[in-house]
Design an enzyme around this catalytic site. Structure first.
Site, PDB file in Angstrom:
ATOM      1  N   GLU A 261      79.846  69.721  81.940  1.00 52.46           N
ATOM      2  CA  GLU A 261      80.491  69.556  83.245  1.00 52.46           C
ATOM      3  C   GLU A 261      79.548  69.958  84.373  1.00 52.46           C
ATOM      4  OE1 GLU A 261      83.843  72.212  82.533  1.00 52.46           O
ATOM      5  OE2 GLU A 261      82.781  73.874  83.495  1.00 52.46           O
TER       6      GLU A 261
ATOM      7  N   CYS B 164      79.558  85.403  82.617  1.00 47.89           N
ATOM      8  CA  CYS B 164      79.388  84.379  83.647  1.00 47.89           C
ATOM      9  C   CYS B 164      80.020  84.876  84.939  1.00 47.89           C
ATOM     10  CB  CYS B 164      80.020  83.063  83.201  1.00 47.89           C
ATOM     11  SG  CYS B 164      79.862  81.767  84.447  1.00 47.89           S
TER      12      CYS B 164
ATOM     13  N   HIS C 280      75.755  70.972  82.821  1.00 43.90           N
ATOM     14  CA  HIS C 280      75.431  72.092  81.925  1.00 43.90           C
ATOM     15  C   HIS C 280      76.412  72.160  80.764  1.00 43.90           C
ATOM     16  CE1 HIS C 280      78.257  73.646  84.938  1.00 43.90           C
ATOM     17  NE2 HIS C 280      78.689  74.470  84.011  1.00 43.90           N
TER      18      HIS C 280
ATOM     19  N   HIS D  79      79.783  71.135  88.929  1.00 46.10           N
ATOM     20  CA  HIS D  79      80.659  71.526  90.034  1.00 46.10           C
ATOM     21  C   HIS D  79      79.807  72.088  91.165  1.00 46.10           C
ATOM     22  CE1 HIS D  79      79.942  75.142  87.742  1.00 46.10           C
ATOM     23  NE2 HIS D  79      80.674  74.689  86.739  1.00 46.10           N
TER      24      HIS D  79
ATOM     25  N   HIS E 121      76.832  79.091  88.631  1.00 49.18           N
ATOM     26  CA  HIS E 121      77.066  80.023  87.527  1.00 49.18           C
ATOM     27  C   HIS E 121      75.872  80.966  87.409  1.00 49.18           C
ATOM     28  CE1 HIS E 121      80.646  78.395  85.796  1.00 49.18           C
ATOM     29  NE2 HIS E 121      80.121  77.322  85.252  1.00 49.18           N
TER      30      HIS E 121
END
Lengths: 150, 150
Positions: free
Chosen positions: A63, A117, A103, A65, A69
């Site tokens: 995914e 994370c 990733h 975004h 992270h």
């Protein structure tokens, strides 16, 4: 939210007063053998710190975004796809996943992979690849092998 | 800020592209044998993740502030003062330090203590105890023994 005890003891990658959660809603996206624990989430903190753990052979969702992270591997070994790079990762390595970068993390075939994370508390929802985007990623044989788990 | 490589390898509690820094400016506050590495700091992240490490017998500053600390012990053992509680801490334990709570960490006499600390990127500066505040803390013999390091 209930206030946590000031000290929460670690017990074999489980923590006191910390629920073991599903990674995501089942069927919402592809993933395998991965769990989630929220170690820190509080109105006074602008980020959350989560612990994800995959059993051997497990993987997170492919995914991307807007939000970043910040990852620290806490346990085991595996591989990560970041953009078009596939890299081996081991305990205490750091992984930076920039905004809008594809990733996915995979545990090794015979070891778990556990990682911290850090993310902003306010963040967007992940996007899954379209068929075209997936094909573009798979054009690189190394990435294709990673995505197949071979 | 320079962009980091996506993967930064861990090397015996040092990380690639990550400077080993002084904990604080020398003489600005009491502390002993403690270093700092900033693992994640980025305009896209609303928190920072830092790694602090104390040599055996080392300690952080006794202080408090508005911002919260979210701590995960990454290495070794020691003790922490949180408010008026003194607790033993070991690898992977979590410590929540609420706003305006006095706190100090101490490595064991014969082991280092390394910990991750997540904080808001925008945060206030710590306050040191006045003589009166220190005396009030020392009224509890357990706290007094901790502060003396005995």
């Amino acid at each position: 939210m209930d206030k946590k005890k000031p000290i929460r003891r670690f017990k074999s990658f489980r923590w006191e007063e910390t629920d073991l959660l599903a990674y995501k809603e089942e069927g919402s996206a592809p993933f395998k053998a991965i769990t989630r624990q929220t170690l820190f989430r509080d109105p006074a903190l602008k980020c959350e710190l989560r612990y994800f753990e995959m059993a051997p052979g497990g993987y997170s969702t492919l995914e991307r975004h807007q939000h970043m992270h910040a990852v620290l591997i806490l346990r085991g070994r595996g591989e990560v796809l970041v953009g078009d790079e596939v890299r081996e990762i081991a305990t205490n390595d750091l992984v930076t996943i920039e905004p809008w970068t594809w990733h996915q993390l995979r545990a090794g075939p015979d070891v778990p992979l556990g990682f911290l994370c850090m993310v902003n508390a306010e963040r967007d929802k992940p996007s899954l690849p379209t068929d075209e985007e997936r094909k573009a990623l798979e054009a690189d044989p190394k990435v294709a092998a990673f995505l197949k788990g071979t």
